[in-house]
Every structure is written in structure tokens, then in C-alpha cells.
Design a protein around this motif. Structure first.
Motif, PDB file in Angstrom:
ATOM      1  N   PHE A 103       0.846  -1.185   0.000  1.00 20.84           N
ATOM      2  CA  PHE A 103       0.000   0.000   0.000  1.00 20.84           C
ATOM      3  C   PHE A 103       0.886   1.242   0.000  1.00 20.84           C
ATOM      4  O   PHE A 103       2.008   1.211   0.511  1.00 20.84           O
ATOM      5  N   GLU A 249      -5.210  -3.205  10.314  1.00 20.31           N
ATOM      6  CA  GLU A 249      -4.957  -1.988   9.542  1.00 20.31           C
ATOM      7  C   GLU A 249      -4.851  -2.245   8.041  1.00 20.31           C
ATOM      8  O   GLU A 249      -5.327  -1.446   7.228  1.00 20.31           O
ATOM      9  N   ARG A 250      -4.265  -3.355   7.640  1.00 23.66           N
ATOM     10  CA  ARG A 250      -4.114  -3.630   6.202  1.00 23.66           C
ATOM     11  C   ARG A 250      -5.476  -3.927   5.563  1.00 23.66           C
ATOM     12  O   ARG A 250      -5.721  -3.542   4.416  1.00 23.66           O
ATOM     13  N   MET A 253      -7.172  -0.571   5.228  1.00 22.06           N
ATOM     14  CA  MET A 253      -6.553   0.189   4.143  1.00 22.06           C
ATOM     15  C   MET A 253      -7.041  -0.322   2.783  1.00 22.06           C
ATOM     16  O   MET A 253      -7.350   0.473   1.883  1.00 22.06           O
ATOM     17  N   LYS A 254      -7.126  -1.630   2.607  1.00 17.12           N
ATOM     18  CA  LYS A 254      -7.577  -2.196   1.333  1.00 17.12           C
ATOM     19  C   LYS A 254      -9.015  -1.781   1.031  1.00 17.12           C
ATOM     20  O   LYS A 254      -9.346  -1.425  -0.107  1.00 17.12           O
ATOM     21  N   TRP A 307      -4.842   7.425   5.154  1.00 13.63           N
ATOM     22  CA  TRP A 307      -3.778   7.138   6.102  1.00 13.63           C
ATOM     23  C   TRP A 307      -2.490   7.791   5.640  1.00 13.63           C
ATOM     24  O   TRP A 307      -2.402   8.341   4.537  1.00 13.63           O
ATOM     25  N   LYS A 317       2.860   6.018  11.979  1.00 13.27           N
ATOM     26  CA  LYS A 317       1.728   5.735  11.104  1.00 13.27           C
ATOM     27  C   LYS A 317       0.456   6.355  11.684  1.00 13.27           C
ATOM     28  O   LYS A 317       0.276   6.380  12.902  1.00 13.27           O
ATOM     29  N   TRP A 319      -4.001   7.289  10.856  1.00 10.39           N
ATOM     30  CA  TRP A 319      -5.225   7.379  10.074  1.00 10.39           C
ATOM     31  C   TRP A 319      -5.573   8.848   9.887  1.00 10.39           C
ATOM     32  O   TRP A 319      -5.258   9.678  10.738  1.00 10.39           O
ATOM     33  N   ARG A 339      -2.116   4.885  13.907  1.00  9.30           N
ATOM     34  CA  ARG A 339      -2.616   3.750  13.127  1.00  9.30           C
ATOM     35  C   ARG A 339      -1.911   2.463  13.527  1.00  9.30           C
ATOM     36  O   ARG A 339      -0.719   2.445  13.796  1.00  9.30           O
TER      37      ARG A 339
END
Length: 357
Positions: A103, A249-250, A253-254, A307, A317, A319, A339
Motif C-alpha cells: 500500500f 490496519e491492512r 486500508m484495502k 492514512w 503511522k 489514520w 494507526r
């Protein structure tokens, strides 16, 4: 001869006169000052502590919060009721992120979908973040999923006034109830049914000024014109049933990068009201003060739009989220929050829906 009163700083005050300082006041009663001792929402000492410490975020003194007690802040400025077991037990979507999927370090929805992402509104002293976050996430997703055919912002007032089954308008509500209403009844645009609430006790809180019928295909149609007579279109927008994104989190994000902003429920502590800029994390001094006050906190819902990662040795990291306290609060109405660490529970419950109007 003067009637009984209080004499202070060279001035004479008759009985029941008041002297105000932020959220507290004093009144004169038979030669004696009686003063309240509330904890105020705006706390200059806490602001100074945050701004002189190494917390990676800064606080500010907001005029719209001046004069409010801390309890009033929690009562009037949040409004999302704690999620019921039925919502917390909702099955998460099956993982769609491969181990080698990458990402970008920085992503914001409005860069990918210009003109489709709606800016924060101001709920004012109406405890209805449940309505604002739902309407805003749905509006963004309708614009994205319809590829720009429908770009209107949706009306939180429609939810506040008309979604009344187990909902309490400016006194709080459930996000699952809001999504149910959006699916079954639909919402008109913000232009059609503009926001008129000013506070908790507004006389318009439970007056629904638009109604609908549902045809055999499950599509709702408004049976009244727009409450705002200037706007002609009373088209009702609807979404699919909401779904839950895994608290990872991943995965979050996706979902955002593919389908648009998501709704998040978070715990708010007293220092969050003071946030101005930076990457928010609940501060230790606020935690100590909160513990001393029996752990005062509240539940709030917001819209996560993207993010980022700071280019520094710590690679912090965060958001990027939209609040509903107007564009004078935070970073033009938005805030950044840590995040990947479930800060303030913001990754516990992530909700989205497929919306094509």
C-alpha cells in the motif's frame, strides 16, 4: 441602605447576581459567594501541558467549547451509543489482503476521487455523531460507486428527525439503526433537508418533515417535497446492508483504497476535544485526570478517509479521519490518529456498505 449582598473587588453585588469564569459561576447569597466547581471542557492547564510536552500533537482553546463543562462536552458533542452485542458480534468479511500486497505510504480518498468526498459538517451541541458519520460515509460511497452520477451529500437531519425507532435524535443513537434506516427508508440530500439542529433541546428534534413509501422492488420514494423549498429533488438514496471490515490496519486500508471511506467507532477522552494538529494519542496526564474522575469517557463515530506515514526515524503511522465538529476544529475538521495500535479503540469496529443509490 443597600439590601444584603456581597462586596468584592470594589463592586457591590446584590443577592443572586452572578460572576462567571469559563464554565463555572458564583452567585451572591446573604453576604456569601457560592461558587460551582465543575471541570470545564476547555482546560488551559491541560492545553499548556500538551503543547509544551513531547506528545506529537498540539491542543487549542476552542471558543465554541468555552463555557461548557466537561460533562456537557460528552453529553452534547458525541452521541454514538455503545455498540450492542449484535453489532459487535457481526461477522467480519473474509480477509482479502495477500501477504505481498503493498500500500502507498500516504493515501487520501479525495485525491483518488476528487469531488466525491464530502467535507465535515458541524453537529453543534446535538449528540448525533451516529447520524453524521453514517450519512457522510454513505454519501461518499454513493458518489464513488455510481462513478459520479450522484454526488449529493446526504442529510443527517433526515436521520435525526425521522429515524426514531430506538434512536434518540440529539440525545444519541445507534449506527446499526442508522444503516437500517438508510437501507429500508433512504435519505434525501443535505440540500433537500438541511441541518437545523442547534442543540440538545431543539424543538425540531423529533419533527420528521419528509416521509416515504416503498415499492414492490424495495425502492423508497418520498411522498412529501423537500423541507427546504428551494431544492426540487427529493430523491431518496439507499445502500445495501452494512458489512464489517476486519480489525486489521491492512484490511481497513484495502477497503478504503478500493471502495472508499469507512465508518469507525472510537472512545473519546477529555483531551480529544482540545486537539488541533498532529497525530493524536491519548495523553498520560489526561489519563490520570480521567482516572481521578472515575474514568469519564464517551463513544463517538467518525469517517476514516485515508492514512499516512511520517518520514522520520520512527516512521509514525496514522489514520486520517473526518470529525463532525465543523472545519474550525482540528485540521480543517479532520484529525490524524495513531494507526495500527487500535488507539482509542478506533480499529475495533469498522463499518462499510455498498451504495449505488
Amino acid at each position: 441602605m443597600n439590601s444584603p449582598g456581597c462586596f468584592t473587588d470594589g463592586y457591590y453585588y446584590e443577592d443572586k447576581s452572578t460572576r462567571k469564569d469559563n464554565c463555572n459561576y458564583c452567585y451572591c447569597n446573604e453576604h456569601h459567594w457560592i461558587c460551582t466547581e465543575y471541570v470545564c471542557l476547555i482546560q488551559p492547564d491541560l492545553i499548556n501541558y500538551i503543547n509544551t510536552g513531547d506528545f506529537r500533537w498540539k491542543a487549542d482553546n476552542y471558543s465554541q467549547f468555552w463555557g461548557m463543562t466537561l460533562n456537557e462536552g460528552f453529553e452534547y458533542r458525541l452521541g454514538t451509543l455503545p455498540p450492542p452485542p449484535s453489532l459487535l458480534n457481526m461477522n467480519e468479511m473474509q480477509s482479502r489482503v495477500s501477504l505481498d500486497e503493498e500500500f502507498p505510504l500516504f493515501f487520501i480518498s479525495s485525491y483518488k476521487w476528487p469531488q466525491y468526498i464530502h467535507r465535515p459538517l458541524d453537529q453543534k451541541n446535538c449528540a448525533a455523531s451516529w447520524a453524521f458519520s453514517t450519512a457522510s460515509v454513505a454519501a461518499d460511497r454513493i458518489a464513488i460507486h455510481s462513478e459520479g452520477r450522484y454526488i449529493s451529500n446526504l442529510s443527517p437531519q433526515n436521520l435525526i428527525s425521522c429515524n426514531v425507532h430506538n434512536q434518540y435524535g440529539c440525545r444519541g443513537g445507534h449506527i446499526d439503526g442508522a444503516w437500517w434506516f438508510l437501507r429500508k427508508r433512504g435519505l434525501v440530500s443535505h440540500e433537500c433537508y438541511p441541518y437545523v439542529m442547534e442543540d440538545y433541546n431543539s424543538i425540531n428534534a423529533y419533527t420528521c418533515n419528509i416521509s416515504s413509501i416503498t415499492d414492490k422492488h424495495g425502492k423508497s420514494h418520498a411522498t412529501k417535497p423537500c423541507p427546504n423549498s428551494i431544492e426540487d429533488s427529493n430523491y431518496l438514496y439507499q445502500c445495501s446492508p452494512p458489512y464489517r471490515i476486519p480489525s486489521n490496519e491492512r484490511e481497513i486500508m484495502k477497503e478504503i483504497v478500493e471502495n472508499g471511506p469507512v465508518q469507525a467507532v472510537m472512545t473519546v477522552h477529555e483531551d480529544f476535544f482540545l486537539y488541533k494538529t498532529g497525530i493524536y494519542r491519548y495523553t498520560s496526564v489526561a489519563q490520570k485526570e480521567s482516572d481521578d474522575r472515575h474514568g469519564i469517557r464517551g463513544t463517538h463515530s467518525v469517517k476514516i478517509i485515508g492514512w499516512g506515514t511520517l518520514v522520520n526515524p520512527n516512521k509514525e503511522k496514522f489514520w486520517i479521519a473526518a470529525n463532525s465538529w465543523g472545519n474550525t476544529w482540528g485540521e480543517n475538521g479532520y484529525f490524524r490518529i495513531v494507526r495500527g495500535e487500535n488507539e482509542c479503540g478506533i480499529e475495533n469496529l469498522i463499518i462499510a456498505a455498498w451504495c449505488q443509490a
